[in-house]
Design a protein around this motif. Structure first.
Motif, PDB file in Angstrom:
ATOM      1  N   PHE A  15      58.266  35.615 -15.994  1.00 29.55           N
ATOM      2  CA  PHE A  15      59.723  35.578 -16.012  1.00 29.55           C
ATOM      3  C   PHE A  15      60.106  34.148 -15.307  1.00 29.55           C
ATOM      4  CE2 PHE A  15      58.191  39.594 -14.818  1.00 29.55           C
ATOM      5  CZ  PHE A  15      58.840  40.476 -15.521  1.00 29.55           C
ATOM      6  N   HIS A  16      61.326  33.777 -15.838  1.00 31.58           N
ATOM      7  CA  HIS A  16      61.948  32.245 -15.585  1.00 31.58           C
ATOM      8  C   HIS A  16      63.299  32.737 -15.381  1.00 31.58           C
ATOM      9  CE1 HIS A  16      62.165  28.292 -14.778  1.00 31.58           C
ATOM     10  NE2 HIS A  16      62.594  27.674 -16.103  1.00 31.58           N
ATOM     11  N   THR A  17      64.177  32.179 -14.068  1.00 29.88           N
ATOM     12  CA  THR A  17      65.256  32.004 -14.236  1.00 29.88           C
ATOM     13  C   THR A  17      65.805  30.758 -14.083  1.00 29.88           C
ATOM     14  OG1 THR A  17      65.303  34.223 -12.975  1.00 29.88           O
ATOM     15  CG2 THR A  17      67.311  32.807 -12.560  1.00 29.88           C
ATOM     16  N   PHE A  18      66.947  30.228 -14.881  1.00 24.22           N
ATOM     17  CA  PHE A  18      67.370  28.984 -14.974  1.00 24.22           C
ATOM     18  C   PHE A  18      68.920  28.887 -15.194  1.00 24.22           C
ATOM     19  CE2 PHE A  18      66.250  30.653 -18.925  1.00 24.22           C
ATOM     20  CZ  PHE A  18      67.016  30.054 -19.844  1.00 24.22           C
ATOM     21  N   ASP A  19      69.552  27.668 -14.958  1.00 21.06           N
ATOM     22  CA  ASP A  19      70.536  27.325 -15.315  1.00 21.06           C
ATOM     23  C   ASP A  19      71.148  27.115 -16.631  1.00 21.06           C
ATOM     24  OD1 ASP A  19      73.429  26.165 -15.314  1.00 21.06           O
ATOM     25  OD2 ASP A  19      73.006  24.707 -13.843  1.00 21.06           O
ATOM     26  N   ILE A  20      72.044  28.017 -17.370  1.00 23.03           N
ATOM     27  CA  ILE A  20      72.392  27.921 -18.519  1.00 23.03           C
ATOM     28  C   ILE A  20      73.533  27.652 -18.798  1.00 23.03           C
ATOM     29  CG2 ILE A  20      72.903  30.369 -18.857  1.00 23.03           C
ATOM     30  CD1 ILE A  20      71.655  30.608 -21.489  1.00 23.03           C
ATOM     31  N   THR A  21      74.261  26.713 -17.919  1.00 17.67           N
ATOM     32  CA  THR A  21      75.772  26.387 -18.048  1.00 17.67           C
ATOM     33  C   THR A  21      76.164  25.542 -19.250  1.00 17.67           C
ATOM     34  OG1 THR A  21      75.951  26.380 -15.669  1.00 17.67           O
ATOM     35  CG2 THR A  21      77.592  25.374 -17.006  1.00 17.67           C
ATOM     36  N   TRP A  70      74.071  28.038  -7.140  1.00 12.90           N
ATOM     37  CA  TRP A  70      73.015  27.533  -7.744  1.00 12.90           C
ATOM     38  C   TRP A  70      72.900  26.018  -7.376  1.00 12.90           C
ATOM     39  CZ3 TRP A  70      69.316  30.478  -9.702  1.00 12.90           C
ATOM     40  CH2 TRP A  70      68.144  30.111 -10.570  1.00 12.90           C
ATOM     41  N   GLU A  71      71.888  25.490  -6.951  1.00  7.33           N
ATOM     42  CA  GLU A  71      71.527  24.086  -6.598  1.00  7.33           C
ATOM     43  C   GLU A  71      71.864  23.330  -8.071  1.00  7.33           C
ATOM     44  OE1 GLU A  71      70.188  20.252  -6.325  1.00  7.33           O
ATOM     45  OE2 GLU A  71      69.022  21.637  -7.799  1.00  7.33           O
ATOM     46  N   HIS A  72      72.814  22.424  -7.809  1.00  6.49           N
ATOM     47  CA  HIS A  72      73.117  21.717  -9.166  1.00  6.49           C
ATOM     48  C   HIS A  72      73.664  19.838  -8.631  1.00  6.49           C
ATOM     49  CE1 HIS A  72      74.773  20.067 -12.906  1.00  6.49           C
ATOM     50  NE2 HIS A  72      75.737  19.875 -12.357  1.00  6.49           N
ATOM     51  N   LYS A  73      72.667  19.152  -8.888  1.00  2.00           N
ATOM     52  CA  LYS A  73      72.906  17.642  -8.496  1.00  2.00           C
ATOM     53  C   LYS A  73      72.721  17.491  -7.020  1.00  2.00           C
ATOM     54  CE  LYS A  73      75.333  16.188 -12.806  1.00  2.00           C
ATOM     55  NZ  LYS A  73      76.484  15.561 -13.379  1.00  2.00           N
ATOM     56  N   GLY A  74      71.980  18.470  -6.462  1.00  2.00           N
ATOM     57  CA  GLY A  74      71.869  18.158  -4.774  1.00  2.00           C
ATOM     58  C   GLY A  74      73.011  18.853  -4.006  1.00  2.00           C
ATOM     59  N   LYS A  75      73.814  19.900  -4.843  1.00  2.14           N
ATOM     60  CA  LYS A  75      74.790  20.596  -3.918  1.00  2.14           C
ATOM     61  C   LYS A  75      74.848  22.169  -4.623  1.00  2.14           C
ATOM     62  CE  LYS A  75      77.743  16.570  -3.391  1.00  2.14           C
ATOM     63  NZ  LYS A  75      79.268  16.127  -3.721  1.00  2.14           N
TER      64      LYS A  75
END
Length: 454
Positions: A253-259, A405-410
């Motif tokens: 399984f793999h969970t990730f950012d799909i924005t 979710w963590e995005h660009k350090g935030k």
């Protein structure tokens, strides 16, 4: 002239079909290739075209009946006259067997050829439990039968179905001695019964139906519903059990950012030039899968145990699982790797519509090399999909959810998805499966990366 139309083999080697409904009635006039009935095989609902033009004389089955290949479905009155007596053969020559022209049905391929041999040749099978064939049965065989030994002619297994073979075995009848009555060459139960009557074999007495019907059902029967296991659901169950106990399944399984993919889909939906094309997340996932399979060929392969080979496909026939009222089916998009994103979206939309209508042809579910299944449409995040038999991998697509979710350090609210990959560990190592999953996710995390891939 009366002409019988028997249930043909619909191209899948399936032994039977269920009659869904008649599209004609007794007394109707029909034309050649007019659709006369709908039947459900183990894979799909199929319309049967008429092989004759004429009047419907008799319908031999009712809706809901399960019919074996080779059984008579309907009798037509074609109005044809028998061959004239003036065509009699010259004295001293053998009279050829009358050759009836069987019309070629649309969708069934070429009409079957009759054997040029005027007499059926019954063969002596090598001894079973006793090592010899029952001579009493041979003596009762038709007088024109010619008995051959295995040295004269190779022993072939008579064409029939498992229930008919069991029925013949229970009666002690060798199917090699039974003549197939239909044009398909398939030996049916009625053929065995006719032969049994000819040789004087009496079937065992069956329980009295009236007595059985008068027996009160247990009280619990009123508290449950029972549905026969047949059709698409029966085929799916058999395929899944065969897959689960043949191929060693591994899931990851793999969970990730799909924005970024969600933004792409939204922009495509707003593009007026693409109006009429339903480009959703599944189309983008399908495109990502095709690209990733090109870089991870072990996921696009099959295990050929009979040949002792691993077969890698240099094309992608993508199966897309579809839930229908009759059960789960997996139609295939042929050469999906050659299609654009818009073409993939159109293909997925079309196969889903056809599947929901129950009109998916058996041929449309053959030849898949990799499959995807979307359980995210039900709000499910992840699962462990079972492989389609003969395929090395299947990708489960989970629901898209807004999460911190963590995005660009935030920490930010982002669109997140989980992909579930099941694969055949005989063909795919854990590292290969992981690389494929990361490749697919990488494309969906940043669709612009697809421009760099070949």
């Amino acid at each position: 002239m009366a002409q019988d139309f028997r249930l043909p083999d619909l191209g899948e080697g399936l032994p039977e079909a269920e009659l869904v409904q008649w599209l004609i009635a007794e007394g109707d006039t029909v034309t050649l290739n007019q659709n006369i009935a709908e039947v459900e095989t183990a894979k799909a609902v199929v319309e049967l075209p008429s092989p004759f033009a004429g009047t419907v004389g008799k319908l031999h089955h009712a809706a809901g009946d399960t019919i074996e290949v080779g059984e008579v479905l309907v009798t037509f009155d074609t109005g044809d006259e028998p061959a004239a007596a003036s065509s009699a053969p010259v004295a001293g020559t053998a009279e050829p067997e009358e050759e009836k022209a069987t019309p070629n049905l649309v969708g069934y391929g070429a009409a079957p050829r009759k054997s040029a041999r005027p007499q059926r040749r019954a063969r002596v099978a090598r001894g079973g439990a006793t090592g010899a064939t029952d001579t009493a049965v041979l003596e009762a065989a038709p007088h024109d039968a010619i008995v051959e030994t295995p040295a004269e002619r190779p022993v072939e297994r008579p064409r029939s179905t498992p229930p008919v073979r069991k029925f013949a075995k229970d009666l002690g009848i060798d199917l090699a001695l039974v003549e197939a009555g239909g044009v398909t060459g398939l030996i049916t139960r009625s053929d065995v019964e006719a032969y049994a009557a000819h040789v004087g074999v009496v079937p065992a007495a069956q329980p009295d139906a009236a007595a059985a019907a008068s027996t009160p059902a247990p009280r619990d029967e009123a508290r449950v519903s029972r549905t026969p296991i047949r059709g698409v659901r029966k085929h799916t169950a058999e395929a899944m059990v065969r897959s689960a106990f043949t191929a060693p399944h591994v899931s990851t399984f793999h969970t990730f950012d799909i924005t970024k993919t969600m933004r792409l889909v939204a922009s495509l939906k707003a593009d007026r030039s693409l109006e009429g094309h339903r480009i959703g997340v599944m189309a983008v996932v399908a495109k990502a899968v095709c690209l990733a399979l090109g870089r991870n060929p072990s996921l696009n392969a099959k295990w050929d145990a009979e040949a002792g080979e691993i077969v890698e496909h240099h094309y992608v026939n993508l199966g897309v699982a579809a839930a229908t009222d009759r059960g789960l089916i997996v139609p295939v998009i042929t050469d999906a790797d050659t299609l654009t994103l818009v073409e993939l979206a159109d293909a997925i939309t079309e196969l889903a519509q056809v599947a929901r209508s129950g009109r998916t042809a058996p041929a449309a579910m053959m030849g898949g090399t990799f499959s995807i299944t979307n359980f995210g449409v039900f709000g499910i995040e992840a699962g462990t999909p079972i492989l389609n038999p003969g395929e090395a991998g299947i990708l489960g697509v989970g629901s898209v959810q807004r999460r911190p979710w963590e995005h660009k350090g935030k920490i930010a609210l982002r669109d997140v998805m989980t992909l579930s990959l099941s694969f055949d560990h005989r063909l795919v190592d854990g590292a290969e499966g992981s690389r494929f999953l990361v490749d697919v996710a990488g494309i969906l995390q940043d669709p612009g990366r697809a421009m760099l891939l070949r």
